[in-house]
Design an enzyme around this catalytic site. Structure first.
Site, PDB file in Angstrom:
ATOM      1  N   HIS A  19       0.766  -1.188  -0.092  1.00 44.89           N
ATOM      2  CA  HIS A  19       0.042  -0.017   0.104  1.00 44.89           C
ATOM      3  C   HIS A  19       0.696   1.295  -0.029  1.00 44.89           C
ATOM      4  CE1 HIS A  19      -3.292  -2.593   2.090  1.00 44.89           C
ATOM      5  NE2 HIS A  19      -3.633  -2.276   0.871  1.00 44.89           N
ATOM      6  N   LYS A  43     -16.600  -7.039   3.938  1.00 43.39           N
ATOM      7  CA  LYS A  43     -15.461  -8.155   3.932  1.00 43.39           C
ATOM      8  C   LYS A  43     -15.512  -8.964   5.438  1.00 43.39           C
ATOM      9  CE  LYS A  43     -11.713  -6.871   0.906  1.00 43.39           C
ATOM     10  NZ  LYS A  43     -10.443  -6.424   0.877  1.00 43.39           N
ATOM     11  N   ARG A  93      -1.563  -5.792  -8.880  1.00 44.91           N
ATOM     12  CA  ARG A  93      -0.338  -6.543  -8.553  1.00 44.91           C
ATOM     13  C   ARG A  93      -0.351  -7.767  -9.519  1.00 44.91           C
ATOM     14  NH1 ARG A  93      -2.957  -7.739  -2.762  1.00 44.91           N
ATOM     15  NH2 ARG A  93      -4.711  -7.961  -4.211  1.00 44.91           N
ATOM     16  N   SER A 131      -3.203  -7.579   2.565  1.00 41.53           N
ATOM     17  CA  SER A 131      -3.440  -7.488   4.117  1.00 41.53           C
ATOM     18  C   SER A 131      -3.993  -9.115   4.429  1.00 41.53           C
ATOM     19  CB  SER A 131      -4.675  -6.611   4.121  1.00 41.53           C
ATOM     20  OG  SER A 131      -4.376  -5.234   4.006  1.00 41.53           O
TER      21      SER A 131
END
Ligand code: PNS
Length: 175
Positions: A19, A43, A93, A131
């Site tokens: 990040h 989430k 990514r 994460s």
């Protein structure tokens, strides 16, 4: 020339060096970057409270003179409008990120055609960092010290100690 303000939204539970890598890239091309922590993510229960995530991000982004940290709820396009932002920054990514990011960017464009999504790629060394993986590996005592900012590592250690104390039937701070 017109000044460009961008939003970098996410859950950031917890913030990672991936990040921060993106923040540093975004801070170079935008006049101001607002890192925006989503308050009520779908989430599920986060590990860190919104306040804790904001604190960790504020500390980690302190060296940048043109980055601020805020929270938001509801639609990202509404928050962007309130902030006077004309762009949204998101990281890609791997190809696996692309489909989700593409759908989100297109939906945001449908909701507000003036808001542009800008994708940037983090440094190669962070392309596998998320994460979710950080939390999983840390819970199993893996070394993630090179993948998160120092304050995040410290906070993860506190969480683990508090969880261990709870499991052992103690209340942290009790004598
Ligand atoms: O880091 P994340 O968890 O992938 O971030 C997802 C986030 C916060 C960018 C996304 O869930 C979001 O923008 N939520 C706000 C609700 C919204 O605007 N939804 C419509 C866009 S698809």
């Amino acid at each position: 020339m017109q000044s460009v303000r961008a939003i970098y939204p996410g859950t950031f539970d917890p913030p990672t060096n991936g990040h921060l890598d993106l923040v540093s890239r975004g801070a170079k091309i935008f006049d101001h970057l607002v890192v925006a922590v989503l308050r009520n993510s779908s989430k599920g229960a986060p590990l860190f409270t919104t306040g804790e995530r904001v604190e960790m991000l504020a500390e980690a982004t302190r060296p940048f003179g043109n980055v601020s940290v805020k929270t938001f709820d509801g639609l990202l396009v509404d928050f962007a409008r309130t902030e006077g932002a004309s762009a949204v920054l998101r990281g890609i990514r791997a190809i696996s990120d692309y489909e989700y990011e593409f759908q989100m960017a297109m939906m945001n464009r449908k909701l507000d055609s003036a808001l542009e999504t800008v994708f940037m790629m983090p440094a190669e060394k962070y392309t596998y960092v998320s994460s979710r993986l950080i939390k999983g590996v840390y819970q199993l005592n893996g070394d993630i010290s090179e993948l998160v900012p120092p304050l995040v590592l410290e906070r993860l250690q506190h969480k683990r100690a508090a969880q261990a104390a709870t499991v052992a039937g103690q209340v942290p701070g009790d004598v």
